[in-house]
Design an enzyme around this catalytic site. Sequence first.
Site, PDB file in Angstrom:
ATOM      1  CG  PHE A 144      -2.167   0.820   1.059  1.00  9.67           C
ATOM      2  CD1 PHE A 144      -2.949   0.751  -0.082  1.00  9.67           C
ATOM      3  CD2 PHE A 144      -2.548   1.701   2.065  1.00  9.67           C
ATOM      4  CE1 PHE A 144      -4.079   1.544  -0.235  1.00  9.67           C
ATOM      5  CE2 PHE A 144      -3.681   2.498   1.934  1.00  9.67           C
ATOM      6  CZ  PHE A 144      -4.447   2.415   0.776  1.00  9.67           C
ATOM      7  CB  THR A 155       5.347  -5.994  -2.186  1.00  9.68           C
ATOM      8  OG1 THR A 155       5.670  -7.035  -3.099  1.00  9.68           O
ATOM      9  CG2 THR A 155       4.187  -6.423  -1.305  1.00  9.68           C
ATOM     10  CB  VAL A 178       6.604  -3.279 -19.514  1.00  8.98           C
ATOM     11  CG1 VAL A 178       7.390  -2.649 -20.671  1.00  8.98           C
ATOM     12  CG2 VAL A 178       7.268  -4.570 -19.063  1.00  8.98           C
ATOM     13  N   GLY A 201       4.762   1.710 -17.191  1.00 12.03           N
ATOM     14  CA  GLY A 201       3.809   2.391 -16.294  1.00 12.03           C
ATOM     15  C   GLY A 201       2.402   2.238 -16.827  1.00 12.03           C
ATOM     16  N   GLY A 214      11.030  11.439  -7.686  1.00  8.88           N
ATOM     17  CA  GLY A 214      10.374  10.154  -7.410  1.00  8.88           C
ATOM     18  C   GLY A 214      10.395   9.167  -8.564  1.00  8.88           C
ATOM     19  CG  ASP A 242      13.533  -0.620 -13.922  1.00  5.53           C
ATOM     20  OD1 ASP A 242      12.700  -1.132 -13.155  1.00  5.53           O
ATOM     21  OD2 ASP A 242      13.218   0.141 -14.865  1.00  5.53           O
ATOM     22  CE  LYS A 246      10.391  -0.827 -16.029  1.00 10.54           C
ATOM     23  NZ  LYS A 246      10.894   0.552 -15.894  1.00 10.54           N
ATOM     24  N   GLY A 259       5.113   6.467 -12.601  1.00  4.10           N
ATOM     25  CA  GLY A 259       4.134   7.362 -11.950  1.00  4.10           C
ATOM     26  C   GLY A 259       3.077   6.537 -11.239  1.00  4.10           C
TER      27      GLY A 259
HETATM   28  N1  HSE Z   1      12.540   3.276 -11.838  1.00  4.07           N
HETATM   29  C1  HSE Z   1      11.676   2.944 -12.910  1.00  4.07           C
HETATM   30  C2  HSE Z   1      12.007   3.833 -14.085  1.00  4.07           C
HETATM   31  C3  HSE Z   1      10.250   3.108 -12.478  1.00  4.07           C
HETATM   32  O1  HSE Z   1      12.738   4.819 -13.882  1.00  4.07           O
HETATM   33  O2  HSE Z   1      11.590   3.568 -15.209  1.00  4.07           O
HETATM   34  C4  HSE Z   1       9.227   2.486 -13.399  1.00  4.07           C
HETATM   35  O3  HSE Z   1       9.372   1.099 -13.517  1.00  4.07           O
END
Ligand code: HSE
Length: 366
Positions: free
Chosen positions: A17, A117, A173, A175, A227, A241, A245, A338
């Site tokens: 959450f 999570t 993938v 967002g 963020g 990351d 993906k 986001g």
């Molecule tokens: N840290 C990742 C990015 C967040 O910058 O694309 C979204 O998966």
Amino acid sequence: MVEEEGWVKLRIILVGFGVVGQNLVKLLLSRADDIYLRYGMKPRLVATVDSKGVAVSQSGLDLQRLLEVKRFYGTVAAYHKDVQGCESADIDGENYGRCMVKEVIREIDAEVLVEATPTNLNDGEPGLSNITTAIKHGRNVVTVNKGPLALAMPSLLELAEYNGVMLRFSGTVGGGTPILEFAKHCLRGDRILSFKGILNGTTNYILSMMEDGLTFDEALNDARSKGYAEADPSLDIDGFDAAAKLVIMANWIMGMKVTMRDVRFKGIRDVRLEDILEAKKHGKVIKLIASCDESRRLKVEPMGIDKNEPLCVNGTLNAVTFTSEHSGELTVIGKGAGGMETASAILRDLIEVREAMSMGIGLNRS
Ligand code: HSE
């Protein structure tokens, strides 16, 4: 079929959450009427779990209250306290307030687990256990957690199929940008030969800002303050990351059976300002490109691309160019991260699960 007042039930357990989970609840609140009118769907959140506790109500949690207690007390466990801060006599809370997350997933009646999570690319936990527990107990799963998929996607897809439930992961993938759906559904009938793309917003932001004169560290700090970056930014910078993906895309779109081990990846740590300026002189821009070529080799690496290519997007945008047998090159561009964007991808998956359930799919109850 599980029906309620003529409608297929969609009871949800939400585990995780944080920003995305809370945005999903905001979306379910603000779009409730629209979701009902357009999709005949009345999703009911029956349990929410965060790192400090659980809120449960088999008749459906009050979403506004859930958001408020999270804001004031920092945990959903406070949902079962009254306004003076005393434990309420809520039977659901008493029964489940002290339970572990696996017990909640096993014991609360629900059609779907939404797993939100944080991503852990070392062992996939706790997401991996949450997802396998749910699938084994006949729950459909919608996840935005990249870890379990990057490390075990082929076996998770098999497990879901074996148990007759759906596993969906749109938000992992791009967002809210429907990159997976575009390739899987819109290009149905065609054959994707290869694809390449910018799958990590943080590194794209850093590279774009460096082009505008910021240093690597300044750009990274900027990305963190906005963020975009992962809690551990080396996951972005060192290519983990983007590789995660790429694994998800390769399994889902190309039908490959791969995990992180099958990707050769390198991040942007060694990209210097001089490299960027040199590329610029030749009309190129350095981007972190994830690719699956015609020989199905999976790679993530910084490379110079032509500044006029559609793939050459700036800031935190993501972009993927698919090369298909009949339609040629097609590029999808959109925001890659986001909270609300990713929550909208969860809603998209929930609608798909609900539609499948109305056709009798994903209704396996163990
Ligand atoms: N840290 C990742 C990015 C967040 O910058 O694309 C979204 O998966």
